[in-house]
Write a protein that holds these residues in place. Structure first.
Motif, PDB file in Angstrom:
ATOM      1  N   GLY A 127       0.729  -1.219  -0.128  1.00  0.00           N
ATOM      2  CA  GLY A 127      -0.002   0.011   0.091  1.00  0.00           C
ATOM      3  C   GLY A 127       0.886   1.400  -0.118  1.00  0.00           C
ATOM      4  O   GLY A 127       0.479   2.321  -0.827  1.00  0.00           O
ATOM      5  N   ILE A 128       2.011   1.285   0.862  1.00  0.00           N
ATOM      6  CA  ILE A 128       2.752   2.333   0.970  1.00  0.00           C
ATOM      7  C   ILE A 128       3.501   2.402  -0.397  1.00  0.00           C
ATOM      8  O   ILE A 128       3.730   3.714  -1.103  1.00  0.00           O
ATOM      9  CB  ILE A 128       3.805   2.364   2.027  1.00  0.00           C
ATOM     10  N   ALA A 129       4.015   1.530  -0.949  1.00  0.00           N
ATOM     11  CA  ALA A 129       4.756   1.550  -2.364  1.00  0.00           C
ATOM     12  C   ALA A 129       3.926   1.996  -3.516  1.00  0.00           C
ATOM     13  O   ALA A 129       4.307   3.009  -4.237  1.00  0.00           O
ATOM     14  CB  ALA A 129       5.273   0.290  -2.785  1.00  0.00           C
ATOM     15  N   VAL A 130       2.757   1.483  -3.499  1.00  0.00           N
ATOM     16  CA  VAL A 130       1.754   2.060  -4.628  1.00  0.00           C
ATOM     17  C   VAL A 130       1.362   3.524  -4.348  1.00  0.00           C
ATOM     18  O   VAL A 130       1.122   4.266  -5.126  1.00  0.00           O
ATOM     19  CB  VAL A 130       0.470   1.055  -4.733  1.00  0.00           C
ATOM     20  N   LYS A 131       1.368   3.963  -2.809  1.00  0.00           N
ATOM     21  CA  LYS A 131       0.914   5.364  -2.742  1.00  0.00           C
ATOM     22  C   LYS A 131       1.918   6.267  -3.171  1.00  0.00           C
ATOM     23  O   LYS A 131       1.797   7.307  -3.952  1.00  0.00           O
ATOM     24  CB  LYS A 131       0.883   5.391  -1.341  1.00  0.00           C
ATOM     25  N   PHE A 132       3.344   5.773  -3.180  1.00  0.00           N
ATOM     26  CA  PHE A 132       4.463   6.553  -3.486  1.00  0.00           C
ATOM     27  C   PHE A 132       4.373   6.642  -4.958  1.00  0.00           C
ATOM     28  O   PHE A 132       4.664   7.567  -5.769  1.00  0.00           O
ATOM     29  CB  PHE A 132       5.705   5.747  -3.012  1.00  0.00           C
ATOM     30  N   GLU A 133       4.272   5.528  -5.755  1.00  0.00           N
ATOM     31  CA  GLU A 133       4.298   5.617  -7.253  1.00  0.00           C
ATOM     32  C   GLU A 133       3.187   6.155  -7.736  1.00  0.00           C
ATOM     33  O   GLU A 133       3.261   6.441  -9.040  1.00  0.00           O
ATOM     34  CB  GLU A 133       4.566   4.177  -7.389  1.00  0.00           C
ATOM     35  N   GLY A 134       2.063   5.676  -7.286  1.00  0.00           N
ATOM     36  CA  GLY A 134       0.715   6.048  -7.720  1.00  0.00           C
ATOM     37  C   GLY A 134       0.107   4.907  -8.845  1.00  0.00           C
ATOM     38  O   GLY A 134      -0.847   5.095  -9.150  1.00  0.00           O
ATOM     39  N   HIS A 135       0.832   4.203  -9.064  1.00  0.00           N
ATOM     40  CA  HIS A 135       0.536   2.730  -9.815  1.00  0.00           C
ATOM     41  C   HIS A 135       1.297   1.786  -9.561  1.00  0.00           C
ATOM     42  O   HIS A 135       2.576   1.706  -9.080  1.00  0.00           O
ATOM     43  CB  HIS A 135       0.660   3.026 -11.299  1.00  0.00           C
ATOM     44  N   PRO A 136       0.768   0.587  -9.315  1.00  0.00           N
ATOM     45  CA  PRO A 136       1.328  -0.677  -8.794  1.00  0.00           C
ATOM     46  C   PRO A 136       2.328  -1.410  -9.797  1.00  0.00           C
ATOM     47  O   PRO A 136       3.008  -2.368  -9.368  1.00  0.00           O
ATOM     48  CB  PRO A 136       0.149  -1.559  -8.314  1.00  0.00           C
ATOM     49  N   ASP A 137       2.388  -1.036 -11.001  1.00  0.00           N
ATOM     50  CA  ASP A 137       2.852  -2.098 -12.135  1.00  0.00           C
ATOM     51  C   ASP A 137       4.325  -2.085 -11.767  1.00  0.00           C
ATOM     52  O   ASP A 137       4.742  -3.116 -12.487  1.00  0.00           O
ATOM     53  CB  ASP A 137       2.218  -1.745 -13.316  1.00  0.00           C
ATOM     54  N   ASN A 138       5.194  -1.085 -11.410  1.00  0.00           N
ATOM     55  CA  ASN A 138       6.607  -1.429 -11.384  1.00  0.00           C
ATOM     56  C   ASN A 138       6.845  -1.848  -9.626  1.00  0.00           C
ATOM     57  O   ASN A 138       7.796  -2.804  -9.629  1.00  0.00           O
ATOM     58  CB  ASN A 138       7.425  -0.258 -11.266  1.00  0.00           C
ATOM     59  N   ALA A 139       6.188  -1.436  -8.817  1.00  0.00           N
ATOM     60  CA  ALA A 139       6.308  -1.836  -7.634  1.00  0.00           C
ATOM     61  C   ALA A 139       6.223  -3.429  -7.269  1.00  0.00           C
ATOM     62  O   ALA A 139       6.966  -3.758  -6.511  1.00  0.00           O
ATOM     63  CB  ALA A 139       5.607  -0.917  -6.455  1.00  0.00           C
ATOM     64  N   LEU A 140       5.188  -3.820  -7.883  1.00  0.00           N
ATOM     65  CA  LEU A 140       4.788  -5.270  -7.358  1.00  0.00           C
ATOM     66  C   LEU A 140       5.889  -6.210  -8.137  1.00  0.00           C
ATOM     67  O   LEU A 140       6.221  -7.156  -7.187  1.00  0.00           O
ATOM     68  CB  LEU A 140       3.347  -5.542  -7.710  1.00  0.00           C
ATOM     69  N   PRO A 141       6.175  -6.079  -9.177  1.00  0.00           N
ATOM     70  CA  PRO A 141       7.338  -7.281  -9.744  1.00  0.00           C
ATOM     71  C   PRO A 141       8.618  -6.838  -8.811  1.00  0.00           C
ATOM     72  O   PRO A 141       9.423  -7.757  -8.729  1.00  0.00           O
ATOM     73  CB  PRO A 141       7.548  -6.731 -11.348  1.00  0.00           C
ATOM     74  N   ALA A 142       9.183  -5.573  -8.497  1.00  0.00           N
ATOM     75  CA  ALA A 142      10.237  -5.404  -8.014  1.00  0.00           C
ATOM     76  C   ALA A 142       9.967  -6.114  -6.358  1.00  0.00           C
ATOM     77  O   ALA A 142      11.120  -6.802  -6.020  1.00  0.00           O
ATOM     78  CB  ALA A 142      10.507  -3.740  -7.559  1.00  0.00           C
ATOM     79  N   PHE A 143       8.851  -6.114  -5.835  1.00  0.00           N
ATOM     80  CA  PHE A 143       8.684  -6.918  -4.495  1.00  0.00           C
ATOM     81  C   PHE A 143       8.844  -8.407  -4.765  1.00  0.00           C
ATOM     82  O   PHE A 143       9.481  -9.166  -4.071  1.00  0.00           O
ATOM     83  CB  PHE A 143       7.253  -6.638  -4.134  1.00  0.00           C
ATOM     84  N   PHE A 144       8.039  -8.972  -5.840  1.00  0.00           N
ATOM     85  CA  PHE A 144       7.863 -10.189  -5.983  1.00  0.00           C
ATOM     86  C   PHE A 144       8.716 -11.230  -7.024  1.00  0.00           C
ATOM     87  O   PHE A 144       8.486 -12.283  -6.980  1.00  0.00           O
ATOM     88  CB  PHE A 144       6.353 -10.580  -6.247  1.00  0.00           C
ATOM     89  N   GLY A 145       9.138 -10.239  -8.064  1.00  0.00           N
ATOM     90  CA  GLY A 145       9.701 -11.049  -9.361  1.00  0.00           C
ATOM     91  C   GLY A 145       8.661 -11.515 -10.283  1.00  0.00           C
ATOM     92  O   GLY A 145       7.638 -11.406 -10.179  1.00  0.00           O
ATOM     93  N   GLY A 146       9.390 -12.271 -11.342  1.00  0.00           N
ATOM     94  CA  GLY A 146       8.471 -12.845 -12.354  1.00  0.00           C
ATOM     95  C   GLY A 146       7.713 -11.654 -13.200  1.00  0.00           C
ATOM     96  O   GLY A 146       8.018 -10.486 -13.082  1.00  0.00           O
ATOM     97  N   LEU A 147       6.257 -12.232 -13.399  1.00  0.00           N
ATOM     98  CA  LEU A 147       5.454 -11.147 -14.171  1.00  0.00           C
ATOM     99  C   LEU A 147       4.309 -11.042 -13.297  1.00  0.00           C
ATOM    100  O   LEU A 147       3.966 -11.940 -12.759  1.00  0.00           O
ATOM    101  CB  LEU A 147       4.790 -11.663 -15.509  1.00  0.00           C
ATOM    102  N   VAL A 148       3.861  -9.801 -12.839  1.00  0.00           N
ATOM    103  CA  VAL A 148       2.908  -9.615 -11.930  1.00  0.00           C
ATOM    104  C   VAL A 148       1.903  -8.848 -12.431  1.00  0.00           C
ATOM    105  O   VAL A 148       1.976  -7.605 -12.839  1.00  0.00           O
ATOM    106  CB  VAL A 148       3.429  -8.898 -10.634  1.00  0.00           C
TER     107      VAL A 148
END
Ligand code: HSE
Length: 309
Positions: A127-148
């Protein structure tokens, strides 16, 4: 734990039709080291060392502070955590559409959370990462790897699914030497889009996901196309529209990486990656775009946290 290192992968978001909703992680890494009970300092080595802020406005610092403030309210933090130093060892080119700012945010959040004994759960960190970025599409693969693939519910909750990338595929990234800020690359987008452009993307995105899921390279090549953002953004870099068009004529998957200006091409394997890199570099040179090129594997595991002695 007194000192922590977080190794965070680069990411490539959108992949054509998946604007703001999907991304992949790549084997290029930034390392974020946070040490508590140290006077405030931020040291930066490698990519972006001259441009990135070393003041309290630095986004690694800002994201770490956000976690610290929440932890304090929950009684998880004492005065020894108030002052900390940061050092960044960057390999991800900065402001090029490869998720360098997401890597900073994810590193800051995960690093501080680990130092404090993990007071926040993963959903809160996302939630914090997405708030910072404004969108989840970079932050989530950075967290989890693979395709997210990801979405944000109307109440801000982030929902995602991860899928590993086909093992053999390689990612050819052509990185123009010019920078393009995401802010500028978002400002140029229209506020409304024609229905036919939305349908163009929707139909390709559903098939693209099947292509990744089944490892169907030709299907990915056919569907990694977009009408919602790429051509607006490509217009910001002279020669880019033609370079993307000519690269697509090679019948390989090609897309602007994130907000650009990097262009990503997908190769079937290592050998094809070398051929494709040569072909794309020739095209970019012909269009007068000065660029660097890397051939990388997909990352599987996302951000890794390590205690440092
Ligand atoms: N989805 C975001 C955009 C990614 O295209 O603006 C930014 O890197």
């Amino acid at each position: 734990m007194k000192k922590v290192k977080v190794k965070v992968p680069a990411t490539s978001a959108n992949l054509g039709p998946g604007f703001d909703s999907m991304g992949i992680a790549l084997e290029i890494y930034n390392e974020i080291v946070i040490e508590k009970n140290k006077p405030f300092s931020i040291r930066i080595y490698g990519e972006g060392a001259e441009e990135i802020l070393t003041t309290e406005e630095n986004i690694v610092y800002q994201s770490a502070i956000m976690v610290l403030n929440i932890a304090k309210k929950r009684g998880f933090s004492d005065e020894s955590n108030e002052s900390f130093s940061i050092s960044l060892h960057n390999n991800i080119p900065s402001t090029r559409g490869l998720g360098s700012s997401s890597s900073a945010v994810v590193g800051g959040i995960l690093g501080m959370n680990s130092l404090l004994g993990n007071p926040l759960n993963i959903q809160e960190l996302l939630g914090i990462a997405v708030k910072f970025e404004g969108h989840p599409d970079n932050a989530l693969p950075a967290f989890f790897g693979g395709l997210v693939a990801s979405m944000t519910e109307e109440d801000g909750t982030v929902f995602w699914k991860k899928k590993l990338l086909p093992e053999e595929w390689r990612y050819v990234i052509v990185i123009p030497k010019c920078m393009l800020s995401t802010v500028k690359a978002r400002e140029i987008l229209p506020k409304t889009v024609p229905m036919k452009d939305a349908v163009f993307n929707l139909s390709r995105l559903s098939l693209l996901m099947i292509g990744f899921e089944t490892g169907d390279y030709n299907l990915v090549a056919k569907t990694m196309k977009d009408k919602l953002h790429e051509h607006y953004r490509a217009s910001l870099v002279p020669g880019m529209q033609k370079a993307i068009q000519a690269s697509r004529e090679l019948e390989v998957p090609i897309a602007l990486s994130g907000a650009g200006p990097t262009v990503i091409g997908i190769a079937r394997n290592e050998l094809h990656g070398s051929d494709l890199a040569g072909q794309m570099m020739n095209i970019f040179e012909k269009e007068g775009i000065n660029a660097d090129c890397k051939i990388v594997k997909g990352n599987k595991d996302g951000a890794m946290i390590e205690e440092v002695e």
